[in-house]
Design a protein around this motif. Structure first.
Motif, PDB file in Angstrom:
ATOM      1  N   CYS A  21       0.860  -1.184   0.000  1.00  0.00           N
ATOM      2  CA  CYS A  21       0.000   0.000   0.000  1.00  0.00           C
ATOM      3  C   CYS A  21       0.895   1.232   0.000  1.00  0.00           C
ATOM      4  CB  CYS A  21      -0.893   0.027   1.241  1.00  0.00           C
ATOM      5  SG  CYS A  21      -1.800  -1.496   1.501  1.00  0.00           S
ATOM      6  N   HIS A  22       0.451   2.273  -0.671  1.00  0.00           N
ATOM      7  CA  HIS A  22       1.247   3.501  -0.674  1.00  0.00           C
ATOM      8  C   HIS A  22       0.344   4.702  -0.486  1.00  0.00           C
ATOM      9  CE1 HIS A  22       0.103   4.742  -4.803  1.00  0.00           C
ATOM     10  NE2 HIS A  22       0.148   3.443  -5.096  1.00  0.00           N
ATOM     11  N   ILE A  23       0.927   5.773   0.089  1.00  0.00           N
ATOM     12  CA  ILE A  23       0.192   7.006   0.330  1.00  0.00           C
ATOM     13  C   ILE A  23       1.166   8.173   0.245  1.00  0.00           C
ATOM     14  CG2 ILE A  23       0.456   6.807   2.853  1.00  0.00           C
ATOM     15  CD1 ILE A  23      -2.344   8.083   3.097  1.00  0.00           C
ATOM     16  N   GLY A  24       0.715   9.261  -0.357  1.00  0.00           N
ATOM     17  CA  GLY A  24       1.577  10.407  -0.579  1.00  0.00           C
ATOM     18  C   GLY A  24       1.799  10.621  -2.065  1.00  0.00           C
ATOM     19  N   PRO A  25       2.090  11.836  -2.484  1.00  0.00           N
ATOM     20  CA  PRO A  25       2.162  12.140  -3.917  1.00  0.00           C
ATOM     21  C   PRO A  25       3.304  11.480  -4.672  1.00  0.00           C
ATOM     22  CG  PRO A  25       2.857  14.040  -2.598  1.00  0.00           C
ATOM     23  CD  PRO A  25       2.287  13.048  -1.639  1.00  0.00           C
ATOM     24  N   HIS A  26       4.357  11.040  -3.983  1.00  0.00           N
ATOM     25  CA  HIS A  26       5.530  10.498  -4.677  1.00  0.00           C
ATOM     26  C   HIS A  26       5.759   9.015  -4.403  1.00  0.00           C
ATOM     27  CE1 HIS A  26       6.416  14.641  -5.596  1.00  0.00           C
ATOM     28  NE2 HIS A  26       6.466  14.939  -4.310  1.00  0.00           N
ATOM     29  N   ALA A  27       4.948   8.417  -3.543  1.00  0.00           N
ATOM     30  CA  ALA A  27       5.188   7.022  -3.164  1.00  0.00           C
ATOM     31  C   ALA A  27       4.979   6.073  -4.337  1.00  0.00           C
ATOM     32  CB  ALA A  27       4.278   6.637  -1.999  1.00  0.00           C
ATOM     33  N   ALA A  28       3.968   6.331  -5.182  1.00  0.00           N
ATOM     34  CA  ALA A  28       3.690   5.425  -6.290  1.00  0.00           C
ATOM     35  C   ALA A  28       4.859   5.376  -7.262  1.00  0.00           C
ATOM     36  CB  ALA A  28       2.414   5.866  -7.010  1.00  0.00           C
ATOM     37  N   ALA A  29       5.427   6.536  -7.583  1.00  0.00           N
ATOM     38  CA  ALA A  29       6.557   6.570  -8.504  1.00  0.00           C
ATOM     39  C   ALA A  29       7.757   5.830  -7.923  1.00  0.00           C
ATOM     40  CB  ALA A  29       6.923   8.022  -8.814  1.00  0.00           C
ATOM     41  N   ALA A  30       7.941   5.942  -6.611  1.00  0.00           N
ATOM     42  CA  ALA A  30       9.057   5.238  -5.971  1.00  0.00           C
ATOM     43  C   ALA A  30       8.877   3.734  -6.051  1.00  0.00           C
ATOM     44  CB  ALA A  30       9.193   5.687  -4.522  1.00  0.00           C
ATOM     45  N   LEU A  31       7.632   3.282  -5.934  1.00  0.00           N
ATOM     46  CA  LEU A  31       7.376   1.837  -5.985  1.00  0.00           C
ATOM     47  C   LEU A  31       7.617   1.260  -7.374  1.00  0.00           C
ATOM     48  CD1 LEU A  31       4.172   1.447  -3.786  1.00  0.00           C
ATOM     49  CD2 LEU A  31       6.404   0.412  -3.364  1.00  0.00           C
ATOM     50  N   ARG A  32       7.322   2.039  -8.399  1.00  0.00           N
ATOM     51  CA  ARG A  32       7.457   1.516  -9.760  1.00  0.00           C
ATOM     52  C   ARG A  32       8.893   1.114 -10.081  1.00  0.00           C
ATOM     53  NH1 ARG A  32       3.246   5.319 -10.972  1.00  0.00           N
ATOM     54  NH2 ARG A  32       4.742   7.016 -11.336  1.00  0.00           N
ATOM     55  N   GLY A  33       9.847   1.777  -9.448  1.00  0.00           N
ATOM     56  CA  GLY A  33      11.234   1.432  -9.716  1.00  0.00           C
ATOM     57  C   GLY A  33      11.854   0.504  -8.703  1.00  0.00           C
ATOM     58  N   ALA A  34      11.042  -0.058  -7.812  1.00  0.00           N
ATOM     59  CA  ALA A  34      11.603  -0.880  -6.733  1.00  0.00           C
ATOM     60  C   ALA A  34      11.732  -2.346  -7.099  1.00  0.00           C
ATOM     61  CB  ALA A  34      10.739  -0.740  -5.486  1.00  0.00           C
ATOM     62  N   GLY A  35      11.171  -2.789  -8.234  1.00  0.00           N
ATOM     63  CA  GLY A  35      11.308  -4.184  -8.646  1.00  0.00           C
ATOM     64  C   GLY A  35      10.721  -5.149  -7.642  1.00  0.00           C
ATOM     65  N   LEU A  36       9.420  -5.037  -7.391  1.00  0.00           N
ATOM     66  CA  LEU A  36       8.790  -5.831  -6.333  1.00  0.00           C
ATOM     67  C   LEU A  36       8.461  -7.261  -6.740  1.00  0.00           C
ATOM     68  CD1 LEU A  36       6.394  -3.100  -4.897  1.00  0.00           C
ATOM     69  CD2 LEU A  36       8.627  -3.807  -4.038  1.00  0.00           C
ATOM     70  N   GLY A  37       8.463  -7.575  -8.016  1.00  0.00           N
ATOM     71  CA  GLY A  37       8.220  -8.937  -8.442  1.00  0.00           C
ATOM     72  C   GLY A  37       6.779  -9.174  -8.844  1.00  0.00           C
ATOM     73  N   PRO A  38       6.506 -10.329  -9.489  1.00  0.00           N
ATOM     74  CA  PRO A  38       5.164 -10.586 -10.043  1.00  0.00           C
ATOM     75  C   PRO A  38       4.109 -10.894  -8.991  1.00  0.00           C
ATOM     76  CG  PRO A  38       6.597 -12.482 -10.367  1.00  0.00           C
ATOM     77  CD  PRO A  38       7.458 -11.397  -9.787  1.00  0.00           C
ATOM     78  N   ASP A  39       4.501 -11.513  -7.868  1.00  0.00           N
ATOM     79  CA  ASP A  39       3.513 -11.935  -6.873  1.00  0.00           C
ATOM     80  C   ASP A  39       3.221 -10.796  -5.891  1.00  0.00           C
ATOM     81  OD1 ASP A  39       1.745 -13.647  -5.695  1.00  0.00           O
ATOM     82  OD2 ASP A  39       3.257 -14.647  -4.444  1.00  0.00           O
TER      83      ASP A  39
END
Length: 631
Positions: A21-39
């Motif tokens: 889960c993410h909250i804040g204006p920049h958290a989503a962009a940070a997650l996109r580059g984190a390589g979290l995997g398919p699952d």
């Protein structure tokens, strides 16, 4: 904080499905580059209402942009599935907030914890990873982490307004939470005020409330740099510019966070340039939040579309200019006026009080006044009688004399004529001062207890500001710095330096405010003849209590040649008064003294006066406060 920091925080995740889960204006962009995997499933807590997650998950992670976003998330994660592994990542936080060490709820509810790790991430953020033997409610874990990061009093606290709470017009504090009206993110976009879906006139209650536990004056510094910021609209987006650089980009919804406030603390002031356009309305919410944090704001005429700031806040930001705030004292006084108006109009606690009672009600403050001097009773009671913004009762301990002493009965009658409650207690002169204070507290009825001295001066907002500081700091005990000391024998005012709006081990003994529970846990004041204040503070610290020191502009410590329980002379204050000294009685302008309470002095003027050149200005340039007989 970088994308790699999020991957670093989640590298110890166990097997199974991951829900992020993410909250804040920049958290989503940070997650996109984190390589979290398919699952992995990703949920935007600030976006459209999400469907409940049906499948079990092994690990839940929350990524919040700031401490303010972490607090907001606590009200939004109630529908998430339980998980045995929970990680909370805070990408940035103001310097005065501690690490996210969770505070368990107690009562054996966390007996299943098997691992807890708190890390400072390489990019400057924090992560807290918890593992349990059995799945835990995510909302409980997030609340425990938020409480550990912010601190606060032991026990239950008033719940802040939920992020998705309806403000009464269909406008919601976060976009897409099911409201039929526009969100504040949409109101912050260019041209929003020209659309037919927006209410033509918004009120103060329509502006999303400020969460004063994270956006507040804590961290304010009296000394600033000479740089001035400008809140301006660039291409339909509000930004704070300093020179040619952008210091802060205001989110579309105008939300202010602790991180944004910390970036602006060093500025002398921020000038609000409304411009000729009719929005975007995000500026209103941003100005309310910055004012609540005590950022010195100045402005020209406020446009009609920004009337929802409220008349008092509008009056204050237009009352001074940036040049005036070059004086540190005037800057601090302006900040105090701003924060009072903003927190009382836009703070979440004030909104909550108005919603349940229709008025801004506050808990009763019981003031304990202990005196050995009959001649000071009238003066001391006048200091309490002038308090505003709080409901007050007084417990007056007459230490070694009774109401028949000269002038006492008249003083008691004058105070009772104000309609405030007064309890008078005669105590044995042999009783030590600490025990006298405890006896007075035992006769008080209010949930909050304040100690005031019989010979010091107090501004009319002294108690109200302490109650406000107790609320936004979460402290067990609050008090003030003795910034102004009047040396009566020398007719000289000395200014003592020191940090304010921060956690600190000492506060002025005549400014203590706490609650009954804290006093009961520590056993009250020590039964000692002197130093009872410092002993109480030390005892509270040993229990792990939080002491907050607020500003000193509501208080003047009087120092006579003799007759004080604290046995230091004028030389002590002259030695430590590196904040400056001025002839005469020179309080802050916020003291607003009554004419009858001003001492006989060669000069009765504020410490600083708008338009005066500085501390070495001629006395004729200052505006007199009042002049009167000695109390």
């Amino acid at each position: 904080m970088t994308d790699d920091d999020i991957a670093h925080a989640l590298r110890y995740r166990g097997p199974g499905r991951l829900l992020v889960c993410h909250i804040g204006p920049h958290a989503a962009a940070a997650l996109r580059g984190a390589g979290l995997g398919p699952d992995t499933e990703v949920i935007d807590l600030g976006g459209p209402a999400t469907h409940a997650v049906e499948e079990a998950v092994g690990h839940v992670a929350l990524v919040a942009d700031s401490t303010a976003d972490l607090r907001a998330a606590a009200a939004l994660v109630g529908d998430l599935p339980s998980a045995a592994d929970v990680t909370v990542v805070v990408r940035a936080a103001a310097p005065h907030f501690g690490p996210p060490c969770p505070v368990p709820p107690g009562l054996g509810r966390w007996v299943g914890v098997i691992d807890a790790r708190v890390r400072r991430l390489p990019g400057g953020g924090w992560s807290c990873a918890l593992s349990f033997t059995d799945p835990m409610e995510v909302s409980e874990v997030v609340a425990a982490v938020a409480r550990g990061m912010l601190g606060g009093r032991r026990g239950a606290a008033v719940r802040p307004a939920e992020s998705g709470a309806d403000t009464g017009t269909g406008v919601r504090t976060r976009s897409g939470t099911g409201a039929t009206g526009p969100s504040w993110a949409s109101l912050g976009r260019p041209g929003a005020l020209t659309g037919g879906e927006v209410p033509p006139r918004l009120s103060v209650e329509d502006v999303p409330a400020v969460d004063e536990r994270v956006v507040n004056p804590v961290g304010f510094t009296r000394v600033s740099k000479s740089r001035v910021g400008r809140l301006v609209s660039r291409g339909g987006r509000w930004v704070v510019e300093v020179g040619r650089s952008v210091r802060w980009r205001v989110p579309e919804d105008g939300a202010v966070t602790d991180v944004a406030v910390a970036r602006l603390r060093d500025l002398r002031c921020v000038e609000v340039e409304w411009g000729r356009h009719s929005g975007p309305l995000a500026a209103v919410r941003a100005v309310a939040g910055l004012a609540a944090a005590g950022i010195p704001l100045v402005s020209g005429s406020v446009p009609r579309w920004a009337d929802c700031l409220g008349p008092e806040l509008t009056r204050i930001i237009t009352s001074v200019d940036g040049a005036t705030l070059a004086d540190a004292q005037l800057r601090e006084e302006h900040s105090i006026r701003l924060r009072r108006a903003a927190l009382r109009s836009h703070g979440s606690y004030a909104r909550w009080r108005r919603s349940v009672s229709g008025v801004l009600a506050e808990p009763v403050v019981s003031v304990v006044l202990c005196t050995r001097r009959p001649e000071m009773v009238a003066f001391a009671l006048r200091q309490v009688a002038r308090q505003r913004g709080v409901e007050v009762e007084v417990v007056l301990a007459l230490h070694g004399f009774g109401p028949d002493a000269p002038g006492v009965r008249a003083a008691l009658a004058a105070f009772r004529a104000t309609g405030r409650d007064l309890v008078v207690w005669e105590c044995d002169p042999a009783t030590v001062f600490g025990s006298v204070l405890n006896g007075a507290i035992a006769r008080a009825s209010g949930p909050l207890v304040a100690k005031m001295d019989d010979d010091d001066w107090y501004g009319p907002d002294h108690l109200a500001d302490l109650v406000l500081a107790r609320r936004y700091s979460g402290a067990d005990l609050v008090g003030s710095l003795a910034s102004f000391v009047y040396l009566e024998a020398l007719d000289l005012t000395v200014r003592l330096p020191g940090p304010t709006e921060c956690a600190f081990r000492r506060v002025a003994g005549g400014t203590l405010l706490t609650d009954r529970r804290a006093l009961e846990e520590v056993g009250g004041f020590r039964a000692v003849p002197t130093s009872e204040d410092s002993r109480l503070l030390a005892d509270l610290r040993r229990l792990g209590a939080h002491v907050h020191r607020g500003h000193g502009c509501n208080y003047v410590l009087r120092r006579k040649a003799a007759g004080h329980t604290w046995g230091v002379g004028s030389g002590y204050f002259l030695h430590h008064g590196s904040g400056g000294r001025l002839p005469g009685w020179r309080p802050s302008a916020l003291l607003e003294p009554a004419p009858s309470d001003v001492p006989e002095t060669r000069s009765a003027q504020p410490w600083s006066v708008p338009g005066a050149p500085g501390l070495d200005r001629p006395e004729s340039a200052a505006r007199p406060l009042t002049a009167g007989a000695a109390p």
